[in-house]
Motif scaffolding. Structure first.
Motif, mmCIF file in Angstrom:
data_model
loop_
_atom_site.group_PDB
_atom_site.id
_atom_site.type_symbol
_atom_site.label_atom_id
_atom_site.label_comp_id
_atom_site.label_asym_id
_atom_site.label_seq_id
_atom_site.Cartn_x
_atom_site.Cartn_y
_atom_site.Cartn_z
ATOM 1 N N TRP A 137 -1.491 -14.928 -1.753
ATOM 2 C CA TRP A 137 -2.050 -13.863 -2.599
ATOM 3 C C TRP A 137 -1.063 -13.437 -3.685
ATOM 4 O O TRP A 137 -1.430 -13.267 -4.846
ATOM 5 C CB TRP A 137 -2.411 -12.665 -1.711
ATOM 6 C CG TRP A 137 -2.856 -11.433 -2.429
ATOM 7 C CD1 TRP A 137 -4.114 -11.163 -2.899
ATOM 8 C CD2 TRP A 137 -2.061 -10.274 -2.732
ATOM 9 N NE1 TRP A 137 -4.146 -9.905 -3.472
ATOM 10 C CE2 TRP A 137 -2.898 -9.340 -3.385
ATOM 11 C CE3 TRP A 137 -0.729 -9.940 -2.505
ATOM 12 C CZ2 TRP A 137 -2.444 -8.101 -3.817
ATOM 13 C CZ3 TRP A 137 -0.274 -8.698 -2.941
ATOM 14 C CH2 TRP A 137 -1.123 -7.798 -3.584
ATOM 15 N N SER A 143 0.792 -1.221 0.000
ATOM 16 C CA SER A 143 0.000 0.000 0.000
ATOM 17 C C SER A 143 0.829 1.279 0.000
ATOM 18 O O SER A 143 0.276 2.374 -0.160
ATOM 19 C CB SER A 143 -0.932 0.020 1.219
ATOM 20 O OG SER A 143 -0.197 0.058 2.425
ATOM 21 N N ALA A 173 -12.377 1.584 -10.333
ATOM 22 C CA ALA A 173 -11.099 2.075 -9.810
ATOM 23 C C ALA A 173 -10.433 3.023 -10.792
ATOM 24 O O ALA A 173 -9.863 4.052 -10.399
ATOM 25 C CB ALA A 173 -10.176 0.894 -9.497
ATOM 26 N N SER A 202 -2.393 0.957 -6.014
ATOM 27 C CA SER A 202 -3.640 0.850 -5.262
ATOM 28 C C SER A 202 -4.628 -0.067 -5.957
ATOM 29 O O SER A 202 -5.285 -0.905 -5.320
ATOM 30 C CB SER A 202 -4.243 2.239 -5.076
ATOM 31 O OG SER A 202 -5.473 2.165 -4.391
ATOM 32 N N GLN A 254 -9.882 -9.034 -8.947
ATOM 33 C CA GLN A 254 -11.077 -8.212 -9.018
ATOM 34 C C GLN A 254 -11.811 -8.492 -10.318
ATOM 35 O O GLN A 254 -11.217 -8.942 -11.295
ATOM 36 C CB GLN A 254 -10.758 -6.716 -8.949
ATOM 37 C CG GLN A 254 -9.349 -6.377 -8.768
ATOM 38 C CD GLN A 254 -9.044 -4.902 -8.841
ATOM 39 O OE1 GLN A 254 -9.754 -4.060 -8.355
ATOM 40 N NE2 GLN A 254 -7.936 -4.601 -9.441
ATOM 41 N N ALA A 258 -5.902 -4.658 -4.938
ATOM 42 C CA ALA A 258 -7.215 -5.259 -4.737
ATOM 43 C C ALA A 258 -7.396 -6.541 -5.550
ATOM 44 O O ALA A 258 -8.482 -7.108 -5.580
ATOM 45 C CB ALA A 258 -8.309 -4.257 -5.105
ATOM 46 N N TRP A 259 -6.335 -7.008 -6.199
ATOM 47 C CA TRP A 259 -6.418 -8.232 -7.013
ATOM 48 C C TRP A 259 -6.765 -9.420 -6.136
ATOM 49 O O TRP A 259 -6.281 -9.522 -5.002
ATOM 50 C CB TRP A 259 -5.058 -8.464 -7.686
ATOM 51 C CG TRP A 259 -5.036 -9.640 -8.622
ATOM 52 C CD1 TRP A 259 -5.253 -9.605 -9.960
ATOM 53 C CD2 TRP A 259 -4.761 -11.005 -8.301
ATOM 54 N NE1 TRP A 259 -5.136 -10.852 -10.486
ATOM 55 C CE2 TRP A 259 -4.844 -11.741 -9.488
ATOM 56 C CE3 TRP A 259 -4.481 -11.700 -7.115
ATOM 57 C CZ2 TRP A 259 -4.639 -13.120 -9.550
ATOM 58 C CZ3 TRP A 259 -4.280 -13.069 -7.162
ATOM 59 C CH2 TRP A 259 -4.360 -13.769 -8.366
ATOM 60 N N ASP A 295 -15.118 -3.811 -10.958
ATOM 61 C CA ASP A 295 -14.275 -3.209 -9.918
ATOM 62 C C ASP A 295 -13.120 -2.446 -10.540
ATOM 63 O O ASP A 295 -12.757 -1.356 -10.086
ATOM 64 C CB ASP A 295 -13.732 -4.292 -8.976
ATOM 65 C CG ASP A 295 -14.830 -4.947 -8.158
ATOM 66 O OD1 ASP A 295 -15.784 -4.247 -7.792
ATOM 67 O OD2 ASP A 295 -14.726 -6.162 -7.902
#
Length: 257
Positions: free
Chosen positions: A145, A93, A225, A210, A217, A214-215, A221
């Motif tokens: 992840w 992040s 974004a 950013s 998605q 969020a992957w 989405d």
């Protein structure tokens, strides 16, 4: 154990160096605290435009400190996990591109930390291993992840269940890592790539990080974004300056405004 993370500067690039070579930079609580504090400080420094993360003493990071793990204390394990997870949360992040300069071992959670970075530079002597299974544990610090973003799911299962040791060259061939540097040139290669990232438009880099954080998605989405991101970026001075430079056929220098 004070001062387990060193911070150096090369222009707009900051170098974070984990410094516990006696334990191959294992994630003892003091190193985790120092690394967390260093990243928070750099995130607040607008003169820093990119970050290189590396280890001292010929190793990147050997992962968790087995000597500090007490499986008989579930609450303590949870607290320790959340503290260590903060490293990966910050790497993903941070509003800065992060390049991992991996020399020697990146095992267990060290593997996770390397793959949480935006780019991974390795040398011929670099080695990766999801060593969790060898001590009866599951992968942590986000490896479930990050690894599937880089290699096919069948290979993910093999890496995480059988825990093979993977050379730097093979990691690049499989796209687990990005750049294979000559022996002794891992850090300099990482710094060169970080310098290129430091010259990129910081707002655009942050928006990409950013969105990718969020992957996985769905398309909707992603489209939402990019709507929000482009609306913000098109109002920046960097975009205005770049447009003018484009039409004038001149080089552009981004300043993060």
């Amino acid at each position: 154990m004070a001062g387990l993370v060193g911070v150096e500067r090369e222009g707009a690039v900051a170098i974070l160096r984990m410094m516990l070579p006696a334990k191959r930079n294992a994630l003892v609580p003091e190193l985790v605290a120092d690394l967390t504090a260093a990243m928070d400080g750099l995130a607040a420094d607008r003169s820093v435009r990119a970050l290189v993360l590396t280890g001292d003493g010929g190793a990147f990071c050997a992962g968790g400190d087995l000597g500090a793990m007490d499986g008989a204390d579930p609450l303590g394990v949870t607290a320790m996990m959340r503290t260590c997870q903060g490293i990966v949360r910050r790497l993903v992040s941070l509003p800065l591109p992060v390049v991992a300069a991996v020399e020697g071992a990146a095992f267990g959670a060290g593997f996770s930390i390397a793959l949480a970075c935006d780019l991974v530079v390795v040398g011929p002597g670099s080695r990766f291993c999801a060593a969790f299974g060898k001590v009866g544990l599951m992968p942590d610090l986000g490896l479930l992840w990050s690894l599937p973003q880089r290699v096919p799911m069948g290979r993910v299962r093999e890496i995480l269940m059988l825990c093979p040791t993977i050379s730097g060259a093979d990691a690049v061939a499989e796209r687990m890592a990005d750049i294979l540097a000559p022996e002794g040139e891992v850090l300099s290669t990482a710094l060169a790539r970080a310098a290129l990232l430091a010259d990129a438009a910081p707002g655009a880099v942050t928006a990409v990080k950013s969105a990718l954080a969020a992957w996985p998605q769905g398309l909707d989405d992603v489209l939402r974004a990019e709507e929000a991101g482009q609306a913000m970026l098109m109002a920046t001075q960097d975009h205005s300056t770049a447009r003018a430079a484009f039409f004038a056929r001149q080089p552009v220098r981004f300043d993060g405004r």
